[in-house]
Design an enzyme around this catalytic site. Structure first.
Site, PDB file in Angstrom:
ATOM      1  N   TYR A  10       0.901  -1.160   0.000  1.00  0.00           N
ATOM      2  CA  TYR A  10       0.000   0.000   0.000  1.00  0.00           C
ATOM      3  C   TYR A  10       0.936   1.206   0.000  1.00  0.00           C
ATOM      4  O   TYR A  10       1.711   1.388   0.949  1.00  0.00           O
ATOM      5  CB  TYR A  10      -0.872  -0.022   1.257  1.00  0.00           C
ATOM      6  CG  TYR A  10      -1.781   1.180   1.394  1.00  0.00           C
ATOM      7  CD1 TYR A  10      -3.131   1.084   1.067  1.00  0.00           C
ATOM      8  CD2 TYR A  10      -1.287   2.408   1.833  1.00  0.00           C
ATOM      9  CE1 TYR A  10      -3.970   2.186   1.185  1.00  0.00           C
ATOM     10  CE2 TYR A  10      -2.120   3.509   1.942  1.00  0.00           C
ATOM     11  CZ  TYR A  10      -3.453   3.400   1.620  1.00  0.00           C
ATOM     12  OH  TYR A  10      -4.277   4.494   1.734  1.00  0.00           O
ATOM     13  N   TYR A  29       1.658   5.521   7.093  1.00  0.00           N
ATOM     14  CA  TYR A  29       2.354   4.724   6.065  1.00  0.00           C
ATOM     15  C   TYR A  29       3.673   4.188   6.619  1.00  0.00           C
ATOM     16  O   TYR A  29       3.946   2.987   6.553  1.00  0.00           O
ATOM     17  CB  TYR A  29       2.590   5.586   4.818  1.00  0.00           C
ATOM     18  CG  TYR A  29       3.512   4.945   3.797  1.00  0.00           C
ATOM     19  CD1 TYR A  29       3.077   3.870   3.014  1.00  0.00           C
ATOM     20  CD2 TYR A  29       4.812   5.415   3.606  1.00  0.00           C
ATOM     21  CE1 TYR A  29       3.929   3.288   2.077  1.00  0.00           C
ATOM     22  CE2 TYR A  29       5.657   4.836   2.673  1.00  0.00           C
ATOM     23  CZ  TYR A  29       5.214   3.777   1.909  1.00  0.00           C
ATOM     24  OH  TYR A  29       6.062   3.204   0.988  1.00  0.00           O
TER      25      TYR A  29
END
Ligand SMILES: NC(=O)c1ccc[n+]([C@@H]2O[C@H](COP(=O)([O-])OP(=O)(O)OC[C@H]3O[C@@H](n4cnc5c(N)ncnc54)[C@H](OP(=O)(O)O)[C@@H]3O)[C@@H](O)[C@H]2O)c1
Length: 188
Positions: A62, A126
């Site tokens: 991702y 992230y």
């Protein structure tokens, strides 16, 4: 020597496929999300045990850095649980896993280049999800290599270098943030 690649349609995945298609010594199987969803533990186990790779390269991730702040669960499922599944499957057949991570595991405060032994301190979701992925891989499979790369660019996909080249063709001047430093790294 057999290599399994997860995430064949990403920037790095596509460069890996180009490199492997240009040679004849190594057998490889490159799969995209539709054929190998790294978050699906059963599917990962099945494909790994059937293909019996010597090396698994995880190019799947991702990678929407900003969006990860809102999609924290999804980022973790893909960036932590996915690599964990691959690493467990690698370990079961004594394979090596090569996992790609990021400079976002650091805080970015240092004025010098980071080294492998520097303390990690991700500042966003992230980076936290990628660090969790590194830790999961290291725990699940002793035969692992973790590559922290940054500012990946290449012929496939969108990236900073391509954007700059495109804008440079049409504009006299460019407005770009001037307080970030990075090492653009060729995907291939
Ligand atoms: N790009 C950068 O500047 C940069 C910098 C540092 C580190 N990295 C790291 O380098 C690695 C490769 O990055 P990249 O630039 O090649 O990324 P990318 O172009 O975004 O490619 C990632 C690929 O992973 C696939 N994917 C997402 N979820 C998946 C799942 N559950 N199962 C299987 N595949 C899945 C995506 O498929 P879909 O197309 O279907 O979504 C996409 O093809 C990543 O680990 C990234 O964190 C990248």
């Amino acid at each position: 020597m057999k290599i399994l690649i997860a995430g064949k349609n990403g920037q790095v995945g596509r460069c890996l496929v180009d490199l492997l298609e240009a040679q004849t010594e190594l057998t490889f199987l490159a799969l995209g999300r539709e054929e190998l969803d790294i978050t699906d533990e059963i599917q990962v186990d099945k494909i790994v045990s059937e293909f019996q790779p010597n090396i698994i390269i995880n190019a799947a991730a991702y990678t929407a850095v900003d969006k990860a702040e809102q999609e924290c669960d999804l980022a973790n499922t893909i960036n932590r649980d996915g690599p964990c599944n691959l690493a467990h499957a690698a370990n079961k057949i004594n394979a090596v896993i090569i996992h790609i991570s990021t400079d976002y595991v650091f805080d970015g405060v240092s004025t010098e280049s980071y080294t492998e032994s520097d303390v990690t301190a991700p500042q966003g979701e992230y980076g936290r999800s990628k660090l969790a992925g590194e830790q999961a891989v290291a725990q699940a499979c002793p035969k692992h290599i973790i590559l922290r790369t940054a500012w990946v660019f290449g012929e496939h996909g969108n990236n900073f270098v391509k954007t700059m080249l495109r804008l440079a063709k049409t504009r006299e001047s460019l407005g770009v943030v001037a307080d970030q430093f990075g090492g653009p790294t060729y995907a291939g």
